[in-house]
Design an enzyme around this catalytic site. Structure first.
Site, PDB file in Angstrom:
ATOM      1  N   THR A  97      -0.002 -10.230  -0.440  1.00 13.28           N
ATOM      2  CA  THR A  97      -0.452  -8.754  -1.041  1.00 13.28           C
ATOM      3  C   THR A  97      -1.966  -8.538  -0.753  1.00 13.28           C
ATOM      4  O   THR A  97      -2.695  -9.286  -0.595  1.00 13.28           O
ATOM      5  CB  THR A  97      -0.356  -9.055  -2.534  1.00 13.28           C
ATOM      6  OG1 THR A  97      -0.412  -7.673  -3.257  1.00 13.28           O
ATOM      7  CG2 THR A  97      -1.424  -9.741  -3.230  1.00 13.28           C
ATOM      8  N   ASP A 161      -5.509  -4.343   4.602  1.00 10.95           N
ATOM      9  CA  ASP A 161      -4.829  -2.852   5.056  1.00 10.95           C
ATOM     10  C   ASP A 161      -5.542  -2.118   6.161  1.00 10.95           C
ATOM     11  O   ASP A 161      -7.013  -2.340   5.985  1.00 10.95           O
ATOM     12  CB  ASP A 161      -4.746  -2.120   3.609  1.00 10.95           C
ATOM     13  CG  ASP A 161      -4.151  -0.798   3.670  1.00 10.95           C
ATOM     14  OD1 ASP A 161      -4.154  -0.243   4.791  1.00 10.95           O
ATOM     15  OD2 ASP A 161      -3.350  -0.426   2.785  1.00 10.95           O
ATOM     16  N   GLU A 221       4.389  -2.914  15.926  1.00 16.68           N
ATOM     17  CA  GLU A 221       5.508  -2.117  15.231  1.00 16.68           C
ATOM     18  C   GLU A 221       5.410  -0.833  15.867  1.00 16.68           C
ATOM     19  O   GLU A 221       6.511   0.059  15.367  1.00 16.68           O
ATOM     20  CB  GLU A 221       4.774  -1.900  13.649  1.00 16.68           C
ATOM     21  CG  GLU A 221       5.022  -3.091  12.661  1.00 16.68           C
ATOM     22  CD  GLU A 221       4.417  -2.778  11.368  1.00 16.68           C
ATOM     23  OE1 GLU A 221       3.409  -2.954  11.168  1.00 16.68           O
ATOM     24  OE2 GLU A 221       5.283  -2.780  10.517  1.00 16.68           O
ATOM     25  N   ASP A 296      10.444  -8.883   4.483  1.00 13.49           N
ATOM     26  CA  ASP A 296       9.617  -7.617   4.560  1.00 13.49           C
ATOM     27  C   ASP A 296       9.267  -7.040   3.114  1.00 13.49           C
ATOM     28  O   ASP A 296       8.239  -7.414   2.747  1.00 13.49           O
ATOM     29  CB  ASP A 296       9.792  -6.682   5.545  1.00 13.49           C
ATOM     30  CG  ASP A 296       8.548  -5.824   5.988  1.00 13.49           C
ATOM     31  OD1 ASP A 296       7.544  -6.203   5.796  1.00 13.49           O
ATOM     32  OD2 ASP A 296       8.824  -4.934   6.737  1.00 13.49           O
TER      33      ASP A 296
END
Ligand code: 5GP
Length: 356
Positions: A97, A161, A221, A296
């Site tokens: 997280t 992030d 990705e 995921d």
């Protein structure tokens, strides 16, 4: 397939906020709707849509974060996510997280993580080992293969992030180091792959690696050849996805033996891979390259780890024995302590007569 549900499984790529139950998300959104903070009907449409591009997935995450990012909710969803995994016989979970700061509600990255730990502490439906400092002796009892009720070992990865600055990424790594005795074992780089530069995160990731934290990267990705090469040259301990690697990247990945976290439903739903028949799972599996089936975001993609194994069985013709071997091989790719790996081997060995 019932035997897949009862198969012991290891989950190594699960994002906390992506694994929120749809029912919880709708319940929380309804409450905010009643308070006039959001328009519930707009939210409901987005939440219930089950076919979304990668870009739409990141828009959905922004909505989810609006609803979930307060201490109480973070604690609740942590508890629910771990219980859901345990109930489908996930015996070891690395939950990741992104620690979040929100000054308006007095949330720091540390207090966010403390809310996560509080969620782990509050679990009563299943037995859990998460190595909180004061509970470290429970490690000896945990994962001992005795099926009193569902039992799960949980370790944590802190995500950076891609929208973050170097400074903010560094703050996350320092927090991870401070929380090592609370079960934090590594760092993940995730977030919208169209945002941010590798060079921004490298100093923090290098510092993490030098400090003996494990590293996993969302890699390939989107087509970004330079970044993919730089990521592989960094030699992370694992990568996730790997949808847009070129021949020379595959060669490098295989020669470095970097395990790949494979998220079949996520890759297909976001159209990162056009159809499951051409998914790189098959090539990696045939090459005996280390790979791990993962969810995921089981809430966002309406899946479960059992469903991911069923998909692999149906699409690639794995036998029961091959499926068991694949599930067990994930032990080597975990970031767990040797003692936990040993206990996991015992769990799989005690289950093996049913599968071999
Ligand atoms: P959280 O870190 O808030 O618990 O989980 C949601 C976050 O995980 C998202 O905002 C995003 O940063 C990251 N994430 C979830 N799924 C994906 C994915 O498929 N790809 C990437 N790159 N990031 C993801």
């Amino acid at each position: 397939m019932e035997w897949i549900t009862s198969l012991p499984k290891i989950e190594l790529h699960a994002h906390l906020n992506g694994s929120i139950r749809e029912s919880t998300l709708l319940e929380l959104a309804r409450v905010l709707g009643e308070k006039g903070v959001i328009v519930f009907a707009d939210f409901e449409d987005v939440i219930r849509k089950n076919d979304r591009s990668l870009a739409e997935v990141f828009k959905l995450f922004d909505l989810i974060h609006m609803i979930t990012t307060d201490h109480k909710t973070v604690t609740r969803i942590t508890r629910e996510v771990v219980e859901d995994f345990a109930l489908e016989n996930v015996v070891y979970l690395e939950l990741r997280t992104t620690p979040k700061r929100n000054d308006s509600i007095g949330m720091s990255k540390r207090s966010y993580m403390e809310a996560v730990i509080q969620g782990l502490r509050s679990i009563s439906e299943v037995d859990i080992d998460f190595l909180a400092a004061s509970d470290s002796n429970t490690l000896h009892n945990a994962c001992d293969g005795i099926r009193r009720k569902k039992k799960i070992c949980v370790r944590l990865l802190l995500s950076i992030d891609r929208r973050e600055t170097t400074e903010s990424a560094m703050e996350t790594v320092k927090l991870a180091l401070e929380m090592r005795n609370a079960g934090v074992v590594g760092i993940d780089l995730s977030g919208n792959p169209l945002v941010g530069e590798w060079s921004t995160f490298l100093p923090a990731l290098q510092f993490a690696k030098d400090s003996d934290l494990y590293i996993t990267l969302h890699c390939g990705e989107v087509p970004n050849p330079k970044e993919i090469q730089a990521m592989l040259d960094f030699k992370p301990h694992r990568i996730g996805h790997a949808c847009f690697l070129k021949d020379e990247d595959w060669e490098k990945l295989k020669s470095f033996r970097i395990p790949v976290e494979i998220c079949l439903s996520s890759n297909i739903i976001t159209k990162s891979i056009s159809s499951i028949e051409i998914h790189h799972f098959a090539d990696l599996y045939d090459a005996k390259h280390p790979l791990i089936l993962c969810t995921d975001d089981f809430g966002v993609f309406s899946t479960s780890l059992s469903n991911e194994y069923s998909l692999a069985v149906a699409s690639f013709g794995l036998s029961k024995r091959e499926t068991f071997t694949l599930a067990k091989s994930a032990i080597d790719a975990t970031f767990a302590e040797d003692e936990v790996k040993q206990q996991l081997r015992l769990i799989f060995d005690s289950a093996s007569p049913e599968y071999v």
